[in-house]
Design an enzyme around this catalytic site. Structure first.
Site, PDB file in Angstrom:
ATOM      1  N   SER A 255       0.953  -1.216  -0.153  1.00 38.74           N
ATOM      2  CA  SER A 255      -0.017   0.147   0.048  1.00 38.74           C
ATOM      3  C   SER A 255       0.797   1.292   0.134  1.00 38.74           C
ATOM      4  O   SER A 255       1.897   1.457   0.585  1.00 38.74           O
ATOM      5  CB  SER A 255      -1.142  -0.091   1.367  1.00 38.74           C
ATOM      6  OG  SER A 255      -1.225   1.259   1.388  1.00 38.74           O
ATOM      7  N   LYS A 256       0.201   2.356  -0.621  1.00 38.30           N
ATOM      8  CA  LYS A 256       1.087   3.405  -0.730  1.00 38.30           C
ATOM      9  C   LYS A 256       1.246   4.277   0.596  1.00 38.30           C
ATOM     10  O   LYS A 256       2.011   5.117   0.792  1.00 38.30           O
ATOM     11  CB  LYS A 256       0.324   4.659  -1.668  1.00 38.30           C
ATOM     12  CG  LYS A 256       0.540   4.293  -3.314  1.00 38.30           C
ATOM     13  CD  LYS A 256      -0.217   5.425  -3.867  1.00 38.30           C
ATOM     14  CE  LYS A 256      -0.435   5.111  -5.407  1.00 38.30           C
ATOM     15  NZ  LYS A 256      -1.333   5.859  -5.965  1.00 38.30           N
ATOM     16  N   ARG A 257       0.172   3.965   1.415  1.00 42.26           N
ATOM     17  CA  ARG A 257       0.351   4.594   2.709  1.00 42.26           C
ATOM     18  C   ARG A 257       1.470   3.927   3.728  1.00 42.26           C
ATOM     19  O   ARG A 257       1.686   4.573   4.750  1.00 42.26           O
ATOM     20  CB  ARG A 257      -1.095   4.416   3.237  1.00 42.26           C
ATOM     21  CG  ARG A 257      -1.825   5.843   3.132  1.00 42.26           C
ATOM     22  CD  ARG A 257      -3.159   5.801   3.713  1.00 42.26           C
ATOM     23  NE  ARG A 257      -4.332   5.323   2.527  1.00 42.26           N
ATOM     24  CZ  ARG A 257      -5.584   4.853   3.064  1.00 42.26           C
ATOM     25  NH1 ARG A 257      -5.897   4.738   4.039  1.00 42.26           N
ATOM     26  NH2 ARG A 257      -6.483   4.682   1.868  1.00 42.26           N
TER      27      ARG A 257
END
Length: 491
Positions: A255-257
């Site tokens: 995930s990008k986060r």
RNA sequence: GUCCCCAUCGUCUAGCCUGGUCUAGGACACCGCCCUUUCACGGCGGCAACAGGGGUUCAAAUCCCCUUGGGGAUGCCA
């Protein structure tokens, strides 16, 4: 086969993602190994999502990793380079539009006037009926008159997927055959004339003469469409290689986060780009030479072979990158390490300007094998820069307070002996303490442990006498005194 | 729903294509011992896997099929 030309084509919708970095790395290594050309192309056609800041952030990621491109867009002070530009997809709109028009003219694409509502109705029905083939628009076979009758109503251009089947000869996945009726008549041009990704990649890869399309396996099914497009447009079909994506530690899509998704997170965490590259290369590539894992950038290029690419997804393992980073840290010369730790120290509140270059080199030298990341240097050496204001609680009770009288006595002996030492170096200091151990019959630890606490406040750190030497006579004696005072009031 | 891809220790993987040399090798992690003033480094040793079920074969981790699990595609995103 003619010259090898590969590319990385990220969409600048954020920072440089670790997954994108893997794809870039494999393309780059492949190009560097074979003497090919590595192209950077920004897929910024989705105007709403692109931003110049992102372009900047992404290129910074590449630069940090040392992945340099032979052809690509302007970035910072660097001008655009390469003969196949422009390298921003948004600036290639005319080429894409012309290609769409060509397909339209040749009857290989058609205008579709279906509204979004009509479209979703058709899709719902197909799913309900468990249809085993894909969507075909009713506009596929309309006459020119039918189209003309629509006036200037809004439409999209769809590719007319041909009969038969399409085979992707994939260098990693093998031959992947799909029936064409599984592929819907996908849109290649939006109502406003903007090209859709599929059209744009194909046209760009073809006109940039990309020989090998190496990308994530999330594009494997798309490859069939792309091949149809290459063929319809009369372009030669490039070689394909679809690499598995990078998963997070839980085995999920990274995930990008998540911290670490941004390549530059690793820089702030004190990792060496060489180590990160080494690790990522191992995620999907195995060296010919068995049981070898440690590679410098140059060794990686030398050893890299396309035949050894793996086809299953791999999880990111923090512990292993850490280990690898430690290994790379140990390969540095003391001077190289010094230059890397100085900024980290300053940022960590340790003012290095009060120390000489030689002193800092020595610090690098004695801490080198203790570090797993560059950031560890602060905890390993802050006592050189700051006063000792407290002692590690557990260690203090064990080595100081448990036998305060003994500690006072032994620290006192050390202080006296140190005060008289002529040549302040670690060999001499070691000899002095060894002598005390022998004459008193007490264990080495009875001297060394309280001494370390007195000098550093901690229970662990660099070699005892190396750190004492580096701390200097005056400061060392001062701190022993300070510990003595502490023992008298707390013991 | 439909289509596609993947599947060996907890993790990354070797071996699979060209079945026997595999009582499945290495690395990280973990545990123990050694070295040692500490922590680390290093050395030695240990734990630990062929997802399940059917075939084919004298013989299968290796070939075939099914199941299960994971991922992807199915967008007027890229």
């Amino acid at each position: 086969m003619s010259k090898i030309r590969v590319r990385i084509a990220p969409s600048p919708s954020g920072f440089l993602h670790i997954g994108t970095a893997k794809m870039a790395l494999f393309n780059w290594l492949f190009a560097r190994k074979t003497g090919g050309t590595f192209v950077l192309r920004l897929e910024d056609t989705d105007a709403e999502r692109s931003d110049d800041e992102y372009v900047q952030a992404m290129c910074e990621g590449f630069q940090w990793l040392g992945i340099d491109w032979d052809e690509g867009p302007a970035f910072g002070d660097e001008p655009e380079k390469g003969a196949f530009g422009p390298y921003k997809q948004s600036e290639r709109r005319d080429i894409h539009v012309a290609a769409a028009q060509k397909l339209l003219d040749e009857g290989k694409a058609y205008k579709c006037f279906l509204t979004k509502d009509e479209l979703s109705d058709i899709r719902d029905t197909m799913r309900e009926e468990k249809a085993s083939t894909s969507f075909r628009s009713p506009w596929r076979d309309k006459t020119a008159d039918d189209v003309a009758a629509q006036g200037d109503a809004s439409y999209v251009v769809r590719f007319k997927v041909p009969e038969g089947s399409t085979t992707v000869h994939d260098l990693v996945q093998g031959d992947v055959i799909t029936r064409n009726d599984q592929t819907e008549d996908f849109v290649i041009q939006k109502p406003n004339g903007d090209p859709i990704f599929h059209l744009a990649v194909v046209v760009d890869d073809a006109t940039m003469e990309i020989s090998h399309v190496v990308r994530g396996d999330d594009h494997l099914t798309n490859a069939a469409r792309h091949i149809m497009l290459f063929e319809a447009l009369g372009y030669p079909v490039p070689q394909f290689a679809h690499l598995p994506m990078v998963l997070d530690e839980g085995g999920k899509k990274f995930s990008k986060r998540l911290h670490g998704a941004n390549v530059l997170d690793w820089r702030t965490d004190g990792y060496l780009p060489e180590a990160l590259i080494n690790y990522v290369a191992l995620l999907g590539w195995t060296p010919e030479e068995e049981n070898r894992e440690l590679f410098t950038r140059e060794e990686l290029i030398e050893a890299f072979t396309i035949e050894r690419w793996g086809k299953s997804a791999a999880r990111f393992d923090l512990k292993k990158v850490q280990w690898l980073n430690g290994q790379h840290l140990r390969m540095l010369s003391p001077a190289e390490l010094r230059d890397l730790i100085v900024p980290v120290l300053n940022e960590g509140g340790c003012d290095t300007s009060i120390k000489s270059e030689a002193w800092l080199t020595e610090l690098a030298s004695i801490t080198q094998e203790k570090l797993s990341t560059l950031n560890d240097i602060v905890a390993q050496s802050d006592f050189f820069f700051k006063d000792v204001t407290e002692y590690d609680e557990k260690a203090a009770s064990k080595h100081l307070l448990k036998d305060a009288g003994g500690a006072i006595e032994r620290l006192g002996m050390v202080a006296t002996a140190f005060r008289n030492v002529a040549d302040w170096n670690h060999e001499a200091l070691h000899e002095i303490v060894a002598g005390l151990v022998e004459s008193t019959g007490a264990g080495f630890g009875r001297f060394a442990n309280p001494l370390r606490l007195a000098l550093t406040g901690k229970s662990a750190g660099p070699g005892m006498f190396e750190l004492t030497e580096l701390l200097g006579k005056e400061l060392s004696l001062e701190r022993i005194d300070q510990a003595l005072q502490y023992l008298k009031t707390h013991g």
